[in-house]
Design a protein around this motif. Sequence first.
Motif, PDB file in Angstrom:
ATOM      1  N   PRO A 199      12.399  11.298  -3.906  1.00  0.00           N
ATOM      2  CA  PRO A 199      11.970  11.586  -2.663  1.00  0.00           C
ATOM      3  C   PRO A 199      10.973  10.678  -1.523  1.00  0.00           C
ATOM      4  O   PRO A 199      11.288  10.441  -0.425  1.00  0.00           O
ATOM      5  CB  PRO A 199      11.328  12.969  -2.639  1.00  0.00           C
ATOM      6  N   THR A 200       9.984  10.331  -2.428  1.00  0.00           N
ATOM      7  CA  THR A 200       8.982   9.469  -1.899  1.00  0.00           C
ATOM      8  C   THR A 200       9.672   8.116  -1.488  1.00  0.00           C
ATOM      9  O   THR A 200       9.024   7.491  -0.678  1.00  0.00           O
ATOM     10  CB  THR A 200       7.620   9.431  -2.655  1.00  0.00           C
ATOM     11  N   LEU A 201      10.068   7.618  -2.600  1.00  0.00           N
ATOM     12  CA  LEU A 201      10.692   6.316  -2.581  1.00  0.00           C
ATOM     13  C   LEU A 201      11.777   6.165  -1.417  1.00  0.00           C
ATOM     14  O   LEU A 201      11.761   5.055  -0.555  1.00  0.00           O
ATOM     15  CB  LEU A 201      11.401   5.938  -4.147  1.00  0.00           C
ATOM     16  N   GLU A 202      12.599   7.286  -1.322  1.00  0.00           N
ATOM     17  CA  GLU A 202      13.502   6.921  -0.385  1.00  0.00           C
ATOM     18  C   GLU A 202      12.982   6.943   0.994  1.00  0.00           C
ATOM     19  O   GLU A 202      13.337   6.453   2.056  1.00  0.00           O
ATOM     20  CB  GLU A 202      14.606   7.980  -0.389  1.00  0.00           C
ATOM     21  N   ARG A 203      11.889   7.876   1.225  1.00  0.00           N
ATOM     22  CA  ARG A 203      11.152   8.183   2.461  1.00  0.00           C
ATOM     23  C   ARG A 203      10.331   7.007   2.755  1.00  0.00           C
ATOM     24  O   ARG A 203      10.383   6.336   4.070  1.00  0.00           O
ATOM     25  CB  ARG A 203      10.260   9.391   2.513  1.00  0.00           C
ATOM     26  N   VAL A 204       9.768   6.312   1.876  1.00  0.00           N
ATOM     27  CA  VAL A 204       8.883   5.173   2.063  1.00  0.00           C
ATOM     28  C   VAL A 204       9.735   4.079   2.719  1.00  0.00           C
ATOM     29  O   VAL A 204       9.526   3.288   3.752  1.00  0.00           O
ATOM     30  CB  VAL A 204       8.140   4.651   1.099  1.00  0.00           C
ATOM     31  N   PHE A 205      10.872   3.738   1.911  1.00  0.00           N
ATOM     32  CA  PHE A 205      11.696   2.489   2.402  1.00  0.00           C
ATOM     33  C   PHE A 205      12.570   2.971   3.908  1.00  0.00           C
ATOM     34  O   PHE A 205      12.679   1.797   4.528  1.00  0.00           O
ATOM     35  CB  PHE A 205      12.710   2.016   1.315  1.00  0.00           C
ATOM     36  N   SER A 206      12.911   3.843   3.959  1.00  0.00           N
ATOM     37  CA  SER A 206      13.612   4.522   5.384  1.00  0.00           C
ATOM     38  C   SER A 206      12.549   4.486   6.408  1.00  0.00           C
ATOM     39  O   SER A 206      12.970   3.989   7.637  1.00  0.00           O
ATOM     40  CB  SER A 206      13.957   6.002   5.053  1.00  0.00           C
ATOM     41  N   SER A 207      11.235   4.829   6.017  1.00  0.00           N
ATOM     42  CA  SER A 207      10.244   4.554   7.182  1.00  0.00           C
ATOM     43  C   SER A 207      10.107   3.227   7.790  1.00  0.00           C
ATOM     44  O   SER A 207       9.819   2.942   8.990  1.00  0.00           O
ATOM     45  CB  SER A 207       8.727   5.454   6.803  1.00  0.00           C
ATOM     46  N   TRP A 208       9.858   2.182   6.543  1.00  0.00           N
ATOM     47  CA  TRP A 208       9.904   0.959   6.936  1.00  0.00           C
ATOM     48  C   TRP A 208      10.866   0.192   7.709  1.00  0.00           C
ATOM     49  O   TRP A 208      10.968  -0.541   8.591  1.00  0.00           O
ATOM     50  CB  TRP A 208       9.452  -0.043   5.813  1.00  0.00           C
ATOM     51  N   ARG A 209      12.286   0.644   7.326  1.00  0.00           N
ATOM     52  CA  ARG A 209      13.519   0.358   8.011  1.00  0.00           C
ATOM     53  C   ARG A 209      13.375   0.723   9.299  1.00  0.00           C
ATOM     54  O   ARG A 209      13.678  -0.058  10.343  1.00  0.00           O
ATOM     55  CB  ARG A 209      14.344   0.673   7.222  1.00  0.00           C
ATOM     56  N   ASP A 211       0.780  -1.256   0.246  1.00  0.00           N
ATOM     57  CA  ASP A 211       0.106   0.109  -0.125  1.00  0.00           C
ATOM     58  C   ASP A 211       0.669   1.328  -0.045  1.00  0.00           C
ATOM     59  O   ASP A 211       0.578   2.252  -0.653  1.00  0.00           O
ATOM     60  CB  ASP A 211      -0.870  -0.026   1.388  1.00  0.00           C
ATOM     61  N   SER A 212       1.970   1.258   1.021  1.00  0.00           N
ATOM     62  CA  SER A 212       2.781   2.413   0.841  1.00  0.00           C
ATOM     63  C   SER A 212       3.655   2.663  -0.504  1.00  0.00           C
ATOM     64  O   SER A 212       3.935   3.905  -0.697  1.00  0.00           O
ATOM     65  CB  SER A 212       3.668   2.375   1.908  1.00  0.00           C
ATOM     66  N   LEU A 213       3.688   1.650  -1.209  1.00  0.00           N
ATOM     67  CA  LEU A 213       4.708   1.591  -2.416  1.00  0.00           C
ATOM     68  C   LEU A 213       3.793   2.438  -3.483  1.00  0.00           C
ATOM     69  O   LEU A 213       4.143   2.909  -4.452  1.00  0.00           O
ATOM     70  CB  LEU A 213       4.988   0.137  -2.967  1.00  0.00           C
ATOM     71  N   GLU A 214       2.388   2.437  -3.263  1.00  0.00           N
ATOM     72  CA  GLU A 214       1.500   2.995  -4.187  1.00  0.00           C
ATOM     73  C   GLU A 214       1.425   4.445  -4.236  1.00  0.00           C
ATOM     74  O   GLU A 214       0.995   5.199  -5.122  1.00  0.00           O
ATOM     75  CB  GLU A 214      -0.082   2.696  -3.976  1.00  0.00           C
ATOM     76  N   TRP A 215       2.302   4.840  -3.470  1.00  0.00           N
ATOM     77  CA  TRP A 215       2.203   6.437  -3.090  1.00  0.00           C
ATOM     78  C   TRP A 215       3.481   7.021  -4.172  1.00  0.00           C
ATOM     79  O   TRP A 215       3.688   8.300  -4.137  1.00  0.00           O
ATOM     80  CB  TRP A 215       2.588   7.028  -1.698  1.00  0.00           C
ATOM     81  N   ILE A 216       4.434   6.189  -4.432  1.00  0.00           N
ATOM     82  CA  ILE A 216       5.671   6.473  -5.300  1.00  0.00           C
ATOM     83  C   ILE A 216       5.356   6.854  -6.835  1.00  0.00           C
ATOM     84  O   ILE A 216       4.940   6.072  -7.319  1.00  0.00           O
ATOM     85  CB  ILE A 216       6.616   5.471  -4.885  1.00  0.00           C
ATOM     86  N   PRO A 217       5.749   7.974  -7.225  1.00  0.00           N
ATOM     87  CA  PRO A 217       5.718   8.348  -8.581  1.00  0.00           C
ATOM     88  C   PRO A 217       6.665   7.359  -9.389  1.00  0.00           C
ATOM     89  O   PRO A 217       7.665   7.080  -8.974  1.00  0.00           O
ATOM     90  CB  PRO A 217       6.211   9.766  -8.750  1.00  0.00           C
ATOM     91  N   SER A 218       6.125   7.069 -10.519  1.00  0.00           N
ATOM     92  CA  SER A 218       6.676   5.846 -11.373  1.00  0.00           C
ATOM     93  C   SER A 218       6.201   6.034 -12.737  1.00  0.00           C
ATOM     94  O   SER A 218       5.401   6.524 -13.011  1.00  0.00           O
ATOM     95  CB  SER A 218       6.375   4.389 -10.817  1.00  0.00           C
ATOM     96  N   LYS A 219       7.005   5.248 -13.576  1.00  0.00           N
ATOM     97  CA  LYS A 219       6.581   5.017 -14.843  1.00  0.00           C
ATOM     98  C   LYS A 219       6.497   3.601 -15.267  1.00  0.00           C
ATOM     99  O   LYS A 219       7.344   2.796 -14.720  1.00  0.00           O
ATOM    100  CB  LYS A 219       7.828   5.993 -15.797  1.00  0.00           C
ATOM    101  N   ASN A 220       5.958   3.230 -16.531  1.00  0.00           N
ATOM    102  CA  ASN A 220       5.766   1.971 -16.935  1.00  0.00           C
ATOM    103  C   ASN A 220       6.318   1.986 -18.113  1.00  0.00           C
ATOM    104  O   ASN A 220       5.923   2.350 -19.264  1.00  0.00           O
ATOM    105  CB  ASN A 220       4.228   1.639 -17.119  1.00  0.00           C
ATOM    106  N   PRO A 221       7.642   1.475 -18.267  1.00  0.00           N
ATOM    107  CA  PRO A 221       8.407   1.446 -19.622  1.00  0.00           C
ATOM    108  C   PRO A 221       7.838   0.269 -20.503  1.00  0.00           C
ATOM    109  O   PRO A 221       8.419   0.205 -21.704  1.00  0.00           O
ATOM    110  CB  PRO A 221       9.859   0.894 -19.038  1.00  0.00           C
ATOM    111  N   ALA A 222       6.978  -0.579 -20.197  1.00  0.00           N
ATOM    112  CA  ALA A 222       6.462  -1.418 -21.036  1.00  0.00           C
ATOM    113  C   ALA A 222       5.266  -1.004 -21.895  1.00  0.00           C
ATOM    114  O   ALA A 222       4.924  -1.693 -23.009  1.00  0.00           O
ATOM    115  CB  ALA A 222       5.904  -2.847 -20.061  1.00  0.00           C
ATOM    116  N   LEU A 223       4.830   0.228 -21.399  1.00  0.00           N
ATOM    117  CA  LEU A 223       3.937   0.591 -22.389  1.00  0.00           C
ATOM    118  C   LEU A 223       4.224   1.706 -23.353  1.00  0.00           C
ATOM    119  O   LEU A 223       5.431   2.478 -22.910  1.00  0.00           O
ATOM    120  CB  LEU A 223       2.797   1.370 -21.491  1.00  0.00           C
ATOM    121  N   SER A 224       3.839   2.188 -24.365  1.00  0.00           N
ATOM    122  CA  SER A 224       4.240   3.168 -25.125  1.00  0.00           C
ATOM    123  C   SER A 224       4.394   4.497 -24.526  1.00  0.00           C
ATOM    124  O   SER A 224       3.102   4.856 -24.006  1.00  0.00           O
ATOM    125  CB  SER A 224       2.979   3.115 -26.453  1.00  0.00           C
TER     126      SER A 224
END
Length: 154
Positions: free
Chosen positions: A80-90, A45-58
């Motif tokens: 920023p979000t990726l680092e904070r999410v994993f840091s928080s879980w750690r 659920d917390s990973l769903e907050w992270i901005p991302s891209k889908n390289p498999a799509l056009s």
Amino acid sequence: MGLEHEFYLIPNTVDVKDFWVHRENNNSVIDSEVIHDNLILYIFDSLEWIPSKNPALSGTPTGLGLNYHGVTLFDKHSFPTLERVFSSWRDLFKNAPTTLELTGEFVYDENDEILGTYEKLVFNRDEVIKLFEKIISMTLHIANGDCYLYHCGI
């Protein structure tokens, strides 16, 4: 070992469209880490907050979260979000006992009958913390825009 999610730190010069096909023994990989599916599901659920891209799509469209069954690209906008999410879980798991026991999926029998219990997930706390620290370390490399963190789902 079961289902796994692979994370690769790669230079931004790599063709991300077909990277997943050629990821094994790829000389362009800077670093990599594998996280068990049960742990990904626990924090999903917390990973769903992270901005991302889908390289498999056009056009490699932007979105949020982890492409569970496919590939996901994290770039400097994800940092920023990726680092904070994993840091928080750690940091949270640092408070756990050495044997980290988590609640998993609801359990059904082979006939899809409800057993009324949840799967118990057992991890070594220090190994989980080490995994998350590695992801955090790889994430720091994407902050300046020279690298991507590339995820291959199950």
